[in-house]
Design a protein around this motif. Structure first.
Motif, PDB file in Angstrom:
ATOM      1  N   SER A 326       0.828  -1.206   0.000  1.00 38.98           N
ATOM      2  CA  SER A 326       0.000   0.000   0.000  1.00 38.98           C
ATOM      3  C   SER A 326       0.869   1.266   0.000  1.00 38.98           C
ATOM      4  CB  SER A 326      -0.927  -0.001   1.218  1.00 38.98           C
ATOM      5  OG  SER A 326      -0.175  -0.057   2.433  1.00 38.98           O
ATOM      6  N   ALA A 327       2.015   1.201   0.685  1.00 34.21           N
ATOM      7  CA  ALA A 327       2.921   2.347   0.660  1.00 34.21           C
ATOM      8  C   ALA A 327       3.520   2.553  -0.728  1.00 34.21           C
ATOM      9  CB  ALA A 327       4.037   2.156   1.689  1.00 34.21           C
ATOM     10  N   GLN A 328       3.864   1.450  -1.395  1.00 35.07           N
ATOM     11  CA  GLN A 328       4.382   1.566  -2.767  1.00 35.07           C
ATOM     12  C   GLN A 328       3.326   2.129  -3.713  1.00 35.07           C
ATOM     13  OE1 GLN A 328       5.710  -2.403  -3.667  1.00 35.07           O
ATOM     14  NE2 GLN A 328       7.729  -2.093  -2.712  1.00 35.07           N
ATOM     15  N   ALA A 329       2.082   1.734  -3.522  1.00 31.16           N
ATOM     16  CA  ALA A 329       1.007   2.270  -4.357  1.00 31.16           C
ATOM     17  C   ALA A 329       0.827   3.766  -4.123  1.00 31.16           C
ATOM     18  CB  ALA A 329      -0.293   1.517  -4.074  1.00 31.16           C
ATOM     19  N   SER A 330       0.866   4.189  -2.866  1.00 32.95           N
ATOM     20  CA  SER A 330       0.734   5.621  -2.563  1.00 32.95           C
ATOM     21  C   SER A 330       1.914   6.413  -3.107  1.00 32.95           C
ATOM     22  CB  SER A 330       0.622   5.813  -1.044  1.00 32.95           C
ATOM     23  OG  SER A 330      -0.525   5.174  -0.532  1.00 32.95           O
ATOM     24  N   GLU A 331       3.105   5.844  -2.984  1.00 32.67           N
ATOM     25  CA  GLU A 331       4.297   6.509  -3.526  1.00 32.67           C
ATOM     26  C   GLU A 331       4.181   6.698  -5.038  1.00 32.67           C
ATOM     27  OE1 GLU A 331       9.125   5.676  -3.995  1.00 32.67           O
ATOM     28  OE2 GLU A 331       7.816   4.206  -3.019  1.00 32.67           O
ATOM     29  N   ALA A 332       3.733   5.670  -5.746  1.00 34.85           N
ATOM     30  CA  ALA A 332       3.587   5.769  -7.197  1.00 34.85           C
ATOM     31  C   ALA A 332       2.519   6.788  -7.583  1.00 34.85           C
ATOM     32  CB  ALA A 332       3.245   4.396  -7.774  1.00 34.85           C
ATOM     33  N   SER A 333       1.448   6.882  -6.804  1.00 37.06           N
ATOM     34  CA  SER A 333       0.406   7.876  -7.093  1.00 37.06           C
ATOM     35  C   SER A 333       0.955   9.292  -6.963  1.00 37.06           C
ATOM     36  CB  SER A 333      -0.777   7.679  -6.143  1.00 37.06           C
ATOM     37  OG  SER A 333      -1.411   6.438  -6.357  1.00 37.06           O
ATOM     38  N   LEU A 334       1.736   9.521  -5.936  1.00 35.51           N
ATOM     39  CA  LEU A 334       2.329  10.853  -5.751  1.00 35.51           C
ATOM     40  C   LEU A 334       3.324  11.172  -6.864  1.00 35.51           C
ATOM     41  CD1 LEU A 334       2.862  10.754  -1.878  1.00 35.51           C
ATOM     42  CD2 LEU A 334       1.136  12.052  -3.136  1.00 35.51           C
ATOM     43  N   GLU A 335       4.104  10.181  -7.280  1.00 38.56           N
ATOM     44  CA  GLU A 335       5.042  10.400  -8.383  1.00 38.56           C
ATOM     45  C   GLU A 335       4.300  10.701  -9.684  1.00 38.56           C
ATOM     46  OE1 GLU A 335       7.353   6.868  -8.408  1.00 38.56           O
ATOM     47  OE2 GLU A 335       8.778   7.582  -6.883  1.00 38.56           O
ATOM     48  N   SER A 336       3.152  10.068  -9.876  1.00 39.38           N
ATOM     49  CA  SER A 336       2.352  10.345 -11.062  1.00 39.38           C
ATOM     50  C   SER A 336       1.852  11.790 -11.054  1.00 39.38           C
ATOM     51  CB  SER A 336       1.176   9.375 -11.133  1.00 39.38           C
ATOM     52  OG  SER A 336       0.334   9.681 -12.226  1.00 39.38           O
ATOM     53  N   LYS A 337       1.399  12.251  -9.889  1.00 40.73           N
ATOM     54  CA  LYS A 337       0.949  13.650  -9.791  1.00 40.73           C
ATOM     55  C   LYS A 337       2.115  14.613 -10.010  1.00 40.73           C
ATOM     56  CE  LYS A 337      -2.862  12.597  -6.633  1.00 40.73           C
ATOM     57  NZ  LYS A 337      -3.434  12.802  -5.266  1.00 40.73           N
ATOM     58  N   GLU A 338       3.281  14.258  -9.492  1.00 39.21           N
ATOM     59  CA  GLU A 338       4.467  15.095  -9.703  1.00 39.21           C
ATOM     60  C   GLU A 338       4.801  15.196 -11.185  1.00 39.21           C
ATOM     61  OE1 GLU A 338       9.278  15.055  -8.794  1.00 39.21           O
ATOM     62  OE2 GLU A 338       7.981  13.437  -8.074  1.00 39.21           O
ATOM     63  N   ALA A 339       4.733  14.067 -11.907  1.00 35.28           N
ATOM     64  CA  ALA A 339       5.021  14.077 -13.346  1.00 35.28           C
ATOM     65  C   ALA A 339       4.029  14.957 -14.094  1.00 35.28           C
ATOM     66  CB  ALA A 339       4.992  12.653 -13.893  1.00 35.28           C
ATOM     67  N   THR A 340       2.766  14.936 -13.668  1.00 31.31           N
ATOM     68  CA  THR A 340       1.758  15.790 -14.301  1.00 31.31           C
ATOM     69  C   THR A 340       2.093  17.264 -14.103  1.00 31.31           C
ATOM     70  OG1 THR A 340       0.049  14.110 -13.974  1.00 31.31           O
ATOM     71  CG2 THR A 340      -0.689  16.364 -14.360  1.00 31.31           C
ATOM     72  N   GLU A 341       2.505  17.629 -12.900  1.00 31.39           N
ATOM     73  CA  GLU A 341       2.850  19.026 -12.628  1.00 31.39           C
ATOM     74  C   GLU A 341       4.123  19.446 -13.361  1.00 31.39           C
ATOM     75  OE1 GLU A 341       0.948  21.214 -11.078  1.00 31.39           O
ATOM     76  OE2 GLU A 341      -0.526  19.616 -10.918  1.00 31.39           O
ATOM     77  N   GLN A 342       5.074  18.530 -13.511  1.00 35.68           N
ATOM     78  CA  GLN A 342       6.288  18.846 -14.262  1.00 35.68           C
ATOM     79  C   GLN A 342       5.965  19.108 -15.734  1.00 35.68           C
ATOM     80  OE1 GLN A 342       8.927  15.557 -13.530  1.00 35.68           O
ATOM     81  NE2 GLN A 342       9.788  16.470 -11.672  1.00 35.68           N
ATOM     82  N   THR A 343       5.059  18.318 -16.292  1.00 36.15           N
ATOM     83  CA  THR A 343       4.642  18.551 -17.672  1.00 36.15           C
ATOM     84  C   THR A 343       3.972  19.907 -17.823  1.00 36.15           C
ATOM     85  OG1 THR A 343       4.324  16.175 -17.985  1.00 36.15           O
ATOM     86  CG2 THR A 343       3.272  17.634 -19.575  1.00 36.15           C
ATOM     87  N   ARG A 344       3.135  20.228 -16.868  1.00 39.08           N
ATOM     88  CA  ARG A 344       2.459  21.529 -16.896  1.00 39.08           C
ATOM     89  C   ARG A 344       3.466  22.676 -16.779  1.00 39.08           C
ATOM     90  NH1 ARG A 344      -1.509  23.749 -12.103  1.00 39.08           N
ATOM     91  NH2 ARG A 344      -1.816  25.845 -12.935  1.00 39.08           N
TER      92      ARG A 344
END
Length: 435
Positions: A326-344
């Protein structure tokens, strides 16, 4: 012969130089901007580095893809043991030790893990696309860097020409004033001012030569050479390129074509796939297993047949692992949001950079016209100041000021064209337009 004619001829006529300088220029290899770009793309190590990184990621994608394919292994085993004895330590298994020899193969195949492996493979493939886009971005970076140092060398060459013409013109003035001083027609102060101006021109020539040498060193480096190459750069553009009329159209083209923006988008999609895969670790994994082989050597008491085979299935269900999944899943979700903000963030930067490049190119084009007019007026002012000085109607100070203004105008006019060409190259880089 007036000084304005001497200095302004730096744009159209040959530069007076020593025989050694002439021989050096004759040995130089002419090189145009397009030829320089081809050399840079062929030799610059950054091109190879980015291509190798893309190839590495391709192999990483193949590694992920292997988890979906069958896993087949072969074994050859021979055991000499105290028949019938058992392992009594180091394990909870009550295995009998039996002397035997056998061989066989094992097959395992993932049936489904409910999308976990599939999304990992998709994430790796998207990362490969991102690295390929990075390689294209590196190619464009090298092209822009080549244009930058190319036009920097052109500017330095033009500045050196103006400086050499200035030295020649002021040397002629020193000789003239010196002759007038000996004839008691001019004062020693006039000769002193003329020599000061000559020294300033020589300092200008020294600085221009140093800047040219430094620019050539940077040019050789961007072309991928570990030593300075003896090139004579030639600006072969017949006419100045035009500025695109609309910045909004350029912005739209940049958003569509920029490889670094594509790379960030691919990385964002890869992060989303990876996040989904990490969440799917919490689901069961179903796999099939199979084994077949023979045992030609073995005691008939323990091994009743000389071949063996089995097939089966396995369902693995994660129940509790210390909240690691569950921690790995939460970590990946946060990294996905970070990638979205970097693209923006990169998208906003691209819009800003394109608009800035468009504004700079318009200003650079205006500078070409203004510096040409400035040089024309400075030449006229210098002619008038020279005439007034020869007639004794003005002092050497007025002539010195006119010389300084004319030199600055000549340097500005010499550099304005290359700076405008560089501004257009920057627009091409920002919008991925191939010239």
């Amino acid at each position: 012969m007036t000084q304005s004619i001497l200095i302004s001829s730096a744009q159209t006529g040959p530069v007076t130089s020593s025989p050694a300088q002439v021989r050096t220029e004759e040995n130089q290899m002419p090189l145009t901007r397009l030829e320089a770009e081809k050399l840079a793309l062929a030799n610059n190590p950054r091109i190879r580095i980015s291509a190798l990184i893309a190839r590495v990621q391709h192999q990483a994608a193949r590694e992920r893809r292997a988890d979906e394919l069958p896993n087949l292994s072969g074994n050859l085993t021979a055991v000499e043991a105290n028949d019938g004895s058992r392992i009594s330590s180091g394990s909870l298994t009550a295995s009998r030790l039996v002397e035997h020899a056998g061989m066989g193969v094992q097959l395992s195949q993932l049936i489904t893990d409910f999308g976990h492996t599939r999304n990992l493979v998709a994430s790796a493939k998207l990362q490969e696309k991102a690295r390929l886009a990075d390689a294209e971005a590196s190619r464009l970076d090298i092209l822009l860097a080549t244009d930058q140092v190319f036009f920097a060398v052109i500017e330095a060459q033009d500045t050196l020409k103006v400086a050499m013409q200035t030295v020649n013109a002021r040397q002629a003035l020193v000789d003239q004033v010196g002759a007038f001083t000996k004839a008691k027609l001019k004062s020693d102060l006039d000769e002193s001012f003329a020599r000061v101006n000559l020294s300033q021109a020589k300092l200008l020539q020294l600085n221009a030569q140093n800047n040219l040498d430094a620019a050539k060193a940077a040019f050789s480096a961007v072309l991928g050479y570990d030593k300075e190459m003896n090139f004579q750069l030639v600006d072969d553009s017949a006419s100045l390129p035009t500025v695109p009329p609309d910045a909004d159209a350029l912005i739209a083209q940049a958003i569509q074509n920029r490889p670094d923006l594509r790379s960030f988008k691919y990385s964002e999609q890869a992060a989303q796939k990876f996040s989904k895969a990490q969440h799917e670790q919490l689901l069961p994994t179903i796999s099939a297993l199979g084994v077949v082989g023979g045992t030609p050597v073995g005691s008939s008491q323990y091994i009743t047949t000389n071949w063996y085979g089995a097939v089966g299935g396995n369902v693995s269900i994660p129940i509790f692992n210390g909240f690691r999944l569950s921690a790995q899943a939460s970590e990946a979700s946060l990294e996905s949001k970070e990638a979205t903000e970097q693209t923006r963030a990169l998208l906003d930067q691209v819009v800003r950079d394109v608009r800035t490049a468009w504004l700079n190119s318009n200003t650079a084009l205006q500078r070409v016209t203004v510096t040409a007019e400035l040089l024309k007026e400075a030449n006229t002012a210098l002619d008038l100041a020279k005439t007034r000085y020869d007639l004794g109607l003005s002092s050497i100070v007025e002539l010195s000021q006119a010389e300084l203004q004319q030199t600055e105008a000549a340097i500005g006019n010499a550099n304005a064209r290359s700076q405008y060409s560089l501004a257009i190259s920057t627009i091409n880089f920002q919008t991925c337009i191939q010239p």
